[in-house]
Design a protein around this motif. Structure first.
Motif, PDB file in Angstrom:
ATOM      1  N   MET A  36      28.846 -11.649 -17.860  1.00  0.00           N
ATOM      2  CA  MET A  36      29.656 -10.751 -17.033  1.00  0.00           C
ATOM      3  C   MET A  36      31.139 -11.113 -17.176  1.00  0.00           C
ATOM      4  O   MET A  36      31.998 -10.250 -17.284  1.00  0.00           O
ATOM      5  CB  MET A  36      29.243 -10.860 -15.561  1.00  0.00           C
ATOM      6  CG  MET A  36      27.792 -10.521 -15.289  1.00  0.00           C
ATOM      7  SD  MET A  36      27.391  -8.817 -15.755  1.00  0.00           S
ATOM      8  CE  MET A  36      25.723  -8.678 -15.140  1.00  0.00           C
ATOM      9  N   MET A  37      31.412 -12.432 -17.184  1.00  0.00           N
ATOM     10  CA  MET A  37      32.795 -12.879 -17.301  1.00  0.00           C
ATOM     11  C   MET A  37      33.421 -12.377 -18.598  1.00  0.00           C
ATOM     12  O   MET A  37      34.558 -11.897 -18.613  1.00  0.00           O
ATOM     13  CB  MET A  37      32.850 -14.403 -17.244  1.00  0.00           C
ATOM     14  CG  MET A  37      34.246 -14.965 -17.364  1.00  0.00           C
ATOM     15  SD  MET A  37      34.248 -16.670 -17.920  1.00  0.00           S
ATOM     16  CE  MET A  37      33.918 -16.505 -19.643  1.00  0.00           C
ATOM     17  N   LEU A  38      32.675 -12.455 -19.696  1.00  0.00           N
ATOM     18  CA  LEU A  38      33.213 -12.030 -20.993  1.00  0.00           C
ATOM     19  C   LEU A  38      33.571 -10.546 -20.982  1.00  0.00           C
ATOM     20  O   LEU A  38      34.645 -10.151 -21.451  1.00  0.00           O
ATOM     21  CB  LEU A  38      32.191 -12.309 -22.101  1.00  0.00           C
ATOM     22  CG  LEU A  38      31.987 -13.769 -22.512  1.00  0.00           C
ATOM     23  CD1 LEU A  38      30.836 -13.899 -23.486  1.00  0.00           C
ATOM     24  CD2 LEU A  38      33.264 -14.325 -23.127  1.00  0.00           C
ATOM     25  N   ILE A  39      32.673  -9.727 -20.436  1.00  0.00           N
ATOM     26  CA  ILE A  39      32.942  -8.287 -20.406  1.00  0.00           C
ATOM     27  C   ILE A  39      34.133  -7.972 -19.502  1.00  0.00           C
ATOM     28  O   ILE A  39      35.032  -7.208 -19.857  1.00  0.00           O
ATOM     29  CB  ILE A  39      31.687  -7.514 -19.938  1.00  0.00           C
ATOM     30  CG1 ILE A  39      30.647  -7.520 -21.058  1.00  0.00           C
ATOM     31  CG2 ILE A  39      32.029  -6.084 -19.537  1.00  0.00           C
ATOM     32  CD1 ILE A  39      29.421  -6.723 -20.762  1.00  0.00           C
ATOM     33  N   LEU A  40      34.172  -8.600 -18.307  1.00  0.00           N
ATOM     34  CA  LEU A  40      35.255  -8.312 -17.367  1.00  0.00           C
ATOM     35  C   LEU A  40      36.593  -8.851 -17.882  1.00  0.00           C
ATOM     36  O   LEU A  40      37.645  -8.251 -17.650  1.00  0.00           O
ATOM     37  CB  LEU A  40      34.930  -8.901 -15.985  1.00  0.00           C
ATOM     38  CG  LEU A  40      33.716  -8.247 -15.315  1.00  0.00           C
ATOM     39  CD1 LEU A  40      33.365  -8.953 -14.018  1.00  0.00           C
ATOM     40  CD2 LEU A  40      33.986  -6.762 -15.048  1.00  0.00           C
ATOM     41  N   LEU A  41      36.536  -9.965 -18.611  1.00  0.00           N
ATOM     42  CA  LEU A  41      37.759 -10.521 -19.184  1.00  0.00           C
ATOM     43  C   LEU A  41      38.336  -9.542 -20.217  1.00  0.00           C
ATOM     44  O   LEU A  41      39.554  -9.313 -20.268  1.00  0.00           O
ATOM     45  CB  LEU A  41      37.453 -11.882 -19.829  1.00  0.00           C
ATOM     46  CG  LEU A  41      38.632 -12.775 -20.176  1.00  0.00           C
ATOM     47  CD1 LEU A  41      39.486 -13.054 -18.953  1.00  0.00           C
ATOM     48  CD2 LEU A  41      38.151 -14.089 -20.773  1.00  0.00           C
ATOM     49  N   ALA A  42      37.454  -8.966 -21.018  1.00  0.00           N
ATOM     50  CA  ALA A  42      37.898  -7.956 -21.985  1.00  0.00           C
ATOM     51  C   ALA A  42      38.535  -6.777 -21.245  1.00  0.00           C
ATOM     52  O   ALA A  42      39.545  -6.220 -21.681  1.00  0.00           O
ATOM     53  CB  ALA A  42      36.725  -7.479 -22.834  1.00  0.00           C
ATOM     54  N   GLY A  43      37.938  -6.419 -20.099  1.00  0.00           N
ATOM     55  CA  GLY A  43      38.487  -5.334 -19.287  1.00  0.00           C
ATOM     56  C   GLY A  43      39.866  -5.687 -18.751  1.00  0.00           C
ATOM     57  O   GLY A  43      40.801  -4.890 -18.813  1.00  0.00           O
ATOM     58  N   LEU A  44      40.003  -6.913 -18.231  1.00  0.00           N
ATOM     59  CA  LEU A  44      41.291  -7.340 -17.667  1.00  0.00           C
ATOM     60  C   LEU A  44      42.380  -7.337 -18.742  1.00  0.00           C
ATOM     61  O   LEU A  44      43.528  -6.979 -18.481  1.00  0.00           O
ATOM     62  CB  LEU A  44      41.164  -8.747 -17.081  1.00  0.00           C
ATOM     63  CG  LEU A  44      40.459  -8.864 -15.737  1.00  0.00           C
ATOM     64  CD1 LEU A  44      40.295 -10.319 -15.348  1.00  0.00           C
ATOM     65  CD2 LEU A  44      41.243  -8.111 -14.674  1.00  0.00           C
ATOM     66  N   GLN A  45      42.006  -7.751 -19.944  1.00  0.00           N
ATOM     67  CA  GLN A  45      43.018  -7.859 -20.983  1.00  0.00           C
ATOM     68  C   GLN A  45      43.425  -6.517 -21.563  1.00  0.00           C
ATOM     69  O   GLN A  45      44.400  -6.431 -22.304  1.00  0.00           O
ATOM     70  CB  GLN A  45      42.538  -8.854 -22.054  1.00  0.00           C
ATOM     71  CG  GLN A  45      42.680 -10.281 -21.501  1.00  0.00           C
ATOM     72  CD  GLN A  45      41.953 -11.330 -22.295  1.00  0.00           C
ATOM     73  OE1 GLN A  45      41.236 -11.027 -23.239  1.00  0.00           O
ATOM     74  NE2 GLN A  45      42.133 -12.581 -21.899  1.00  0.00           N
ATOM     75  N   SER A  46      42.670  -5.459 -21.218  1.00  0.00           N
ATOM     76  CA  SER A  46      43.060  -4.128 -21.692  1.00  0.00           C
ATOM     77  C   SER A  46      43.857  -3.369 -20.626  1.00  0.00           C
ATOM     78  O   SER A  46      44.095  -2.181 -20.736  1.00  0.00           O
ATOM     79  CB  SER A  46      41.806  -3.328 -22.081  1.00  0.00           C
ATOM     80  OG  SER A  46      41.085  -2.974 -20.918  1.00  0.00           O
ATOM     81  N   ARG A  47      44.258  -4.097 -19.559  1.00  0.00           N
ATOM     82  CA  ARG A  47      45.051  -3.433 -18.513  1.00  0.00           C
ATOM     83  C   ARG A  47      46.438  -3.086 -19.011  1.00  0.00           C
ATOM     84  O   ARG A  47      46.951  -3.724 -19.937  1.00  0.00           O
ATOM     85  CB  ARG A  47      45.184  -4.347 -17.286  1.00  0.00           C
ATOM     86  CG  ARG A  47      44.057  -4.230 -16.301  1.00  0.00           C
ATOM     87  CD  ARG A  47      44.317  -5.102 -15.107  1.00  0.00           C
ATOM     88  NE  ARG A  47      44.681  -6.467 -15.506  1.00  0.00           N
ATOM     89  CZ  ARG A  47      45.045  -7.403 -14.661  1.00  0.00           C
ATOM     90  NH1 ARG A  47      45.133  -7.131 -13.381  1.00  0.00           N
ATOM     91  NH2 ARG A  47      45.350  -8.615 -15.087  1.00  0.00           N
ATOM     92  N   ASP A  48      47.033  -2.092 -18.342  1.00  0.00           N
ATOM     93  CA  ASP A  48      48.395  -1.694 -18.678  1.00  0.00           C
ATOM     94  C   ASP A  48      49.367  -2.619 -17.949  1.00  0.00           C
ATOM     95  O   ASP A  48      49.548  -2.515 -16.736  1.00  0.00           O
ATOM     96  CB  ASP A  48      48.611  -0.228 -18.256  1.00  0.00           C
ATOM     97  CG  ASP A  48      49.995   0.258 -18.642  1.00  0.00           C
ATOM     98  OD1 ASP A  48      50.789  -0.556 -19.138  1.00  0.00           O
ATOM     99  OD2 ASP A  48      50.261   1.453 -18.438  1.00  0.00           O
ATOM    100  N   HIS A  49      49.983  -3.561 -18.676  1.00  0.00           N
ATOM    101  CA  HIS A  49      50.813  -4.563 -18.010  1.00  0.00           C
ATOM    102  C   HIS A  49      52.130  -4.004 -17.490  1.00  0.00           C
ATOM    103  O   HIS A  49      52.676  -4.504 -16.520  1.00  0.00           O
ATOM    104  CB  HIS A  49      51.036  -5.762 -18.931  1.00  0.00           C
ATOM    105  CG  HIS A  49      49.805  -6.603 -19.049  1.00  0.00           C
ATOM    106  ND1 HIS A  49      49.419  -7.499 -18.085  1.00  0.00           N
ATOM    107  CD2 HIS A  49      48.841  -6.644 -19.999  1.00  0.00           C
ATOM    108  CE1 HIS A  49      48.276  -8.074 -18.422  1.00  0.00           C
ATOM    109  NE2 HIS A  49      47.911  -7.570 -19.586  1.00  0.00           N
TER     110      HIS A  49
END
Lengths: 283, 313
Positions: B190-203
């Motif tokens: 779950m952490m790996l998938i959510l981390l990928a999600g966090l890193q695709s955020r619009d900074h």
């Protein structure tokens, strides 16, 4: 000015605290594995003490026992079976999935999304739903305890994931490259082998690693369909389910040795692992 | 090939009929690379399921093969009224929901922590992924013998140091014991998938919100969580697919005892140990129906993710 500096320091302080928390949680999650590694290096008497002995002397006896020094069953046949089954099914998966992914991403068939969803839907069919007919078929066809039956089943287990993953990798290849090859008169096998495969090699490697991991880990099919000859490593491990106290170091050594290929493959492919496991939906 | 070359000569004045044979040929040429994989999947996964469906309507114990006969829906009736089986349905639901939710929440916390820059982030990430990379049977053995054992397990060993109680974890809370080991294995996923999600955020958007005076909490609730929603759904979906089918942990830690038998274990047991082919098949079919319910919802989630992917391309 001083307020911003103060705020910056507070933010930095909070950041350090959260970094420390991350470290603590990371260690907590890793602790069972570290403890297993330490236990595997203890003698059986030191392994089975309460409170645990941190300072006990280290020995490789657990590993020697695991590899059959104490007269127990040798794990080598099971390790070789797992290697053969995992590698052969991974190869078969790649051979089937690569052309299919080409037809679903580059030279697209009609209704390609429906086909993709068909592949995914087979993943949602629980393994137990087809286990009995497969068992009966294998029994009648004399294929029980046969490693090649596992190869076929592991291929069907991993093919949907591989098709999804590879189609997401291949979709990133510019169409112009393929068009240029076609203009030069290249036919499908040439396009696949000489043009698409070299470009998508990292994606193919990641797919192969994930298929290998899932095949190596599989228990249910192997447990039901194999016995003495074709026993795989996880089935060998089930022999330790009821082992009491005396063999704790051996259990730990066995678990670590059998997990080693997966740990190595997983660490090597950390980044691609996410994309693969989420079927290419997350990049 | 001959059809494609002669067709244009036969009717040069009409454009559509001219193209049809060659288009059909081209369609098959397009499909050809797909067919081996498709046919393989249909033969290896769909045919056995059809056979399971047929067997589920027979009274068939493999120890008494001569007594095999058609019984209609009797097996289904028996499966649905059998208290053990109904209990295993409930166990499956509890196990899946508890493990998916707990590992999602823990995975989210870890992903948020790892999304920040700090010293040794790469090492912590590697430490956290490790539980997911231990062979499931080995992980289950680790929990059963090395951690839970009341006499020499690590948990009671640590409790001993602080003078705490010495519970027998698996006997006292069997289902929770299985769940904890699964949460430990699935949180990294779950952490790996959510981390990928966090890193695709619009900074830039986050920076803009921060400039406007939004607090960390406001940014989390109004920007991060909505963005993560699809990743949370994906994690829940994929986690459910695997945990509903879990066999390894139940088989290893409790051998299905103490009320921890889930459906896959029960199906395994009813044909592998009780030799009740008809009953096992009916239970198997019911597992599939349950999965279809989850899958219908799940496919919708994936297809929404997927459509976004297609429109972005």
């Amino acid at each position: 000015m001083s307020t911003t500096a103060l705020r910056a320091r507070r933010v930095r302080g909070k950041g350090a605290g959260l970094g420390l928390l991350a470290w603590l949680l990371g260690i907590a999650f890793f602790l069972p594995i570290a403890w297993m590694a330490l236990t595997s290096l203890h003698s059986e008497t030191d392994a089975a003490t309460n409170p645990p002995s941190f300072a006990a002397s280290l020995t490789l006896d657990g590993y020697r026992e695991f590899f059959g020094a104490g007269g127990g069953a040798s794990p080598w046949p099971a390790l070789i079976n797992s290697t053969v089954a995992s590698l052969a099914s991974t190869l078969l998966v790649l051979l089937l999935a690569f052309p299919a992914a080409y037809a679903l991403s580059i030279n697209r068939v009609r209704k390609w999304t429906d086909v993709l969803f068909f592949f995914l839907s087979t993943k949602m069919l629980p393994a137990v739903a087809g286990l009995l007919p497969i068992y009966l078929f294998a029994k009648n066809a004399g294929m029980l305890d046969n490693i090649w039956l596992l190869v076929i089943l592991y291929t069907s287990m991993n093919l949907p994931i591989a098709v999804w993953m590879m189609q997401s990798f291949l979709a990133e290849i510019p169409v112009a490259v393929i068009e240029a090859a076609k203009v030069d008169g290249a036919r499908l096998p040439t396009i696949l082998g000489r043009v698409v495969a070299p470009i998508s090699l990292p994606g193919i490697a990641a797919t192969a690693l994930i298929c290998f991991i899932f095949s190596w880990n599989e228990l249910l099919f192997a447990r039901v369909l194999t016995g003495v000859v074709a026993e795989t490593a996880p089935v060998f491990l089930t022999g330790f389910i009821t082992s009491q106290g005396l063999f704790l170091a051996k259990v730990c050594a066995a678990s670590l040795v059998i997990s080693l290929p997966v740990l190595a493959a997983g660490f090597a492919a950390q980044d691609k692992l996410v994309q693969g496991l989420s079927l290419g939906a997350v990049k | 090939m001959t059809a494609t070359t002669t067709a244009p000569a036969a009717s040069p004045e009409l454009r559509t009929p001219v193209r049809r044979p060659s288009a059909r040929l081209r369609a098959w040429a397009t499909r050809a690379p797909l067919l081996p994989a498709l046919i393989f999947m249909i033969v290896v996964t769909q045919l056995p399921f059809v056979a399971t469906l047929v067997i589920s309507f027979f009274d068939w114990n493999s120890l008494y093969p001569d007594a095999r006969h058609f019984t209609g829906v009797d097996n289904y009736q028996e499966v649905l009224t059998d208290p053990d089986l109904r209990h295993s349905v409930w166990t499956t639901v509890l196990l899946t929901v508890a493990v998916v939710l707990a590992s999602l929440v823990l995975g989210l916390v870890l992903a948020l922590l790892l999304d920040r820059r700090f010293r040794g982030r790469g090492i912590v990430r590697t430490l956290l992924i490790a539980p997911f990379l231990v062979v499931p049977v080995a992980a289950a053995l680790l929990w059963k013998h090395v951690l839970y054992n009341p006499e020499y397990g690590l948990f009671n060993g640590l409790l001993h140091y602080v003078g705490g109680p010495q519970p027998d974890w698996i006997s006292n809370t069997p289902l929770l014991a299985v769940e904890a080991s699964l949460v430990w294995q699935w949180t990294p996923f779950m952490m790996l998938i959510l981390l990928a999600g966090l890193q695709s955020r619009d900074h830039e958007q986050i920076e803009a919100a921060r400039v406007d005076g939004a607090s960390d909490w406001q940014i989390f609730v109004h920007l991060t969580l909505p963005h993560l929603r699809r990743y949370l759904e994906l994690g829940a979906l994929l986690g459910s697919i695997y945990i509903v089918q879990n066999f390894d942990a139940v088989f290893t830690i409790t051998s299905g005892g103490l009320g921890t038998a889930n459906l896959p274990y029960t199906v395994y047991q009813s044909f592998y140990q009780a030799h009740e082919n008809g009953l096992a098949s009916a239970a198997g079919v019911l597992v599939v129906i349950g999965s279809i319910v989850i899958a219908t919802f799940a496919l919708r989630v994936v297809s929404s993710l997927f459509r976004e992917e297609v429109s972005r391309a």
